[in-house]
Design an enzyme around this catalytic site. Structure first.
Site, PDB file in Angstrom:
ATOM      1  N   LYS A  51       0.808  -1.227   0.000  1.00 42.89           N
ATOM      2  CA  LYS A  51       0.000   0.000   0.000  1.00 42.89           C
ATOM      3  C   LYS A  51       0.843   1.281   0.000  1.00 42.89           C
ATOM      4  O   LYS A  51       0.368   2.334  -0.414  1.00 42.89           O
ATOM      5  CB  LYS A  51      -0.921   0.004   1.219  1.00 42.89           C
ATOM      6  CG  LYS A  51      -2.001  -1.065   1.173  1.00 42.89           C
ATOM      7  CD  LYS A  51      -3.179  -0.641   0.320  1.00 42.89           C
ATOM      8  CE  LYS A  51      -4.330  -1.628   0.388  1.00 42.89           C
ATOM      9  NZ  LYS A  51      -5.437  -1.225  -0.510  1.00 42.89           N
ATOM     10  N   SER A 301       1.366  -9.840  -0.943  1.00 40.71           N
ATOM     11  CA  SER A 301       1.007  -8.420  -0.853  1.00 40.71           C
ATOM     12  C   SER A 301       1.259  -7.786   0.508  1.00 40.71           C
ATOM     13  O   SER A 301       1.434  -6.565   0.578  1.00 40.71           O
ATOM     14  CB  SER A 301      -0.459  -8.234  -1.241  1.00 40.71           C
ATOM     15  OG  SER A 301      -1.284  -9.086  -0.474  1.00 40.71           O
TER      16      SER A 301
END
Lengths: 318, 318
Positions: A51, A301
């Site tokens: 992110k 991720s």
């Protein structure tokens, strides 16, 4: 609708370079012979998730467009909250993060430790509260996925893969709001046209798999989506990300809860990497689905897993 | 005694480049403000430890010196066994690994899976058995640390640190047989003369700390050294590595068993990295000793931890 381009992704890469780790592509000798496996370990980013890429690109673009400081606002109970807080602090900007009242205190504290102001809100109030803060501060909203700069930032992962393994045959990407897959897909479509790009969702939050089959966005209730252990994969695409996913994805694989938990364990003991369940779905897909032969990249991720959950998964992955 | 030079380390870097991961230097935002922390994650190497560097350099040098295939021989129950097996297989050479009979079957199998022949031997017999194999095969011995090519290979970690963070102020390195610290120390002394180079040992296997104080090698019984949970740090330096350590180390920090276990846990939850206890001693030293102010690198040397041990440490680090 205007989609993100490879040039946007390239600009993002320039913008975030001083701030974001260029993660290595890790060869996983423990993959199958006919599908050599590489892991892209975004869990090693500063706040433990990809992110930061979108957050630094979006906030960096804001600073280029404005003179003088501007406040940034976001709502998130997850990795996006810490990414925005961290990026804002790096640029010397004030961040206001709206979080639901039931957010675990450890995540609230982690966001505050990054210098952000956290505003807790009741269920269903987050947009109203965020709008009030935007009006009060004349600030800028940084959404978790529904923004071209965020998508382009996440796409820098695809650029790096294309540089490190241009002959890649298959890429596996977790899908939630779709910003990550939109960005990586955009880069890989442009640079590695031979590659098959596959999204991965939990069976229990497979709204995008159904939406792609139907050809339009299908809504799953938040009650249904909340069933999966992969708490980072409970969002649904926006119109913008869904348009990208329709363009760039070759398909979506769904995985079970047991498969996700086994993949977390395998990443610990064979990859020596800590993944949150949402970050391990791609290895779960690799292990349990008939993905194409050839060089395969699984995007890991993020790695922000609650200690109790990790301990339980390691003690009993099924 | 002739010591390894920076030129030897540079040659090693050229030799191993096609085979070994160039690990990133990971900024650890969770370090202290006055001692910014970076982790060098050698647990991400193919067999989970830095040992591939020395093995590829030593075996690569053998292939350059000889025409035609040659067998390689090693004795090890630990990461060196798999490193030699892996490097030999890569060069298409046959590897014979002598292991004690009590080696856990999972490690024996992992070494066989890499294509090596494993020869089990009784206590105290390993050198005799290895010598017999050397005579039978006209092979070459690859020792775990007592060899200039092995030391130079491990030293490539120091080269990479000097490239990525030339202003480094403190480097923390686990010490067992001393090959890793000898190699890194040689590179850093040459390229970053401002840096303080500190070894780290478990309190329960602190033979090198005592030896450096005494100015000569002091023998600790294997019974004593076996007390530490850091099973990769139970060897003692050879004359060759001790001569390097006397030259390159500024000191040695010792850490307790509880400190080691806490560091394993911190690496999992803040670094999202799986470390074996031997690989976590440097973070333990960072957390519990008064290391100098300034930019600090902790070498995370390996990540091969038994599942039961990791589960126990995560459930109760103390």
């Amino acid at each position: 609708m205007e989609l993100v381009t490879i040039d946007d992704v390239r600009s993002a890469a320039e913008r975030i370079r001083p701030h974001v780790l260029r993660t290595p592509l890790l060869p996983a000798r423990w993959g199958d012979a006919e599908r050599p496996l590489w892991i892209k370990p975004e869990n090693l980013q500063a706040i433990g998730a990809f992110k930061v890429r979108g957050a630094f690109n979006a906030i960096g673009a804001v600073t280029e467009r404005t003179s003088g400081p501007v406040d940034v606002v976001a709502y998130s109970s997850g990795n996006h909250a810490q990414a925005v807080a961290y990026a804002a602090a790096t640029f010397g900007l004030r961040a206001h993060i709206v979080m639901p009242e039931e957010t675990p205190n450890v995540k609230v504290q982690a966001t505050r430790d990054l210098g952000a102001r956290v505003v807790l809100c009741g269920a269903g109030e987050r947009e109203k509260v965020a709008d009030e803060i935007l009006a009060e501060t004349a600030g800028v909203m940084i959404p978790p996925f529904d923004h071209p700069d965020v998508i382009a930032g996440q796409g820098t992962i695809g650029l790096e893969i294309a540089e490190d393994l241009p002959s890649v045959r298959t890429i596996l990407i977790p899908v939630s709001g779709g910003g990550l897959a939109s960005g990586i897909g955009t880069a890989i479509r442009a640079l590695c046209p031979q590659a098959t790009i596959l999204g991965v969702e939990p069976e229990l939050a497979a709204d995008t798999a159904e939406s792609l089959r139907e050809g339009h966005r299908v809504d799953w209730s938040i009650h249904d989506r909340n069933r999966t252990v992969a708490d980072g994969l409970r969002s649904q695409p926006s119109a913008l990300t869904f348009a990208h996913l329709q363009r760039v994805l070759d398909g979506i694989i769904t995985v079970t809860e047991d498969e996700i938990r086994s993949a977390v364990r395998e990443l610990v003991y064979r990859g020596r990497l800590v993944a949150e369940p949402s970050g391990a779905v791609t290895l779960a897909a690799y292990r349990n689905a008939a993905t194409p032969p050839g060089e395969t990249v699984a995007i890991l991720s993020g790695g922000n897993v609650e200690p109790r959950m990790l301990e339980q998964i390691l003690a009993d992955p099924r």
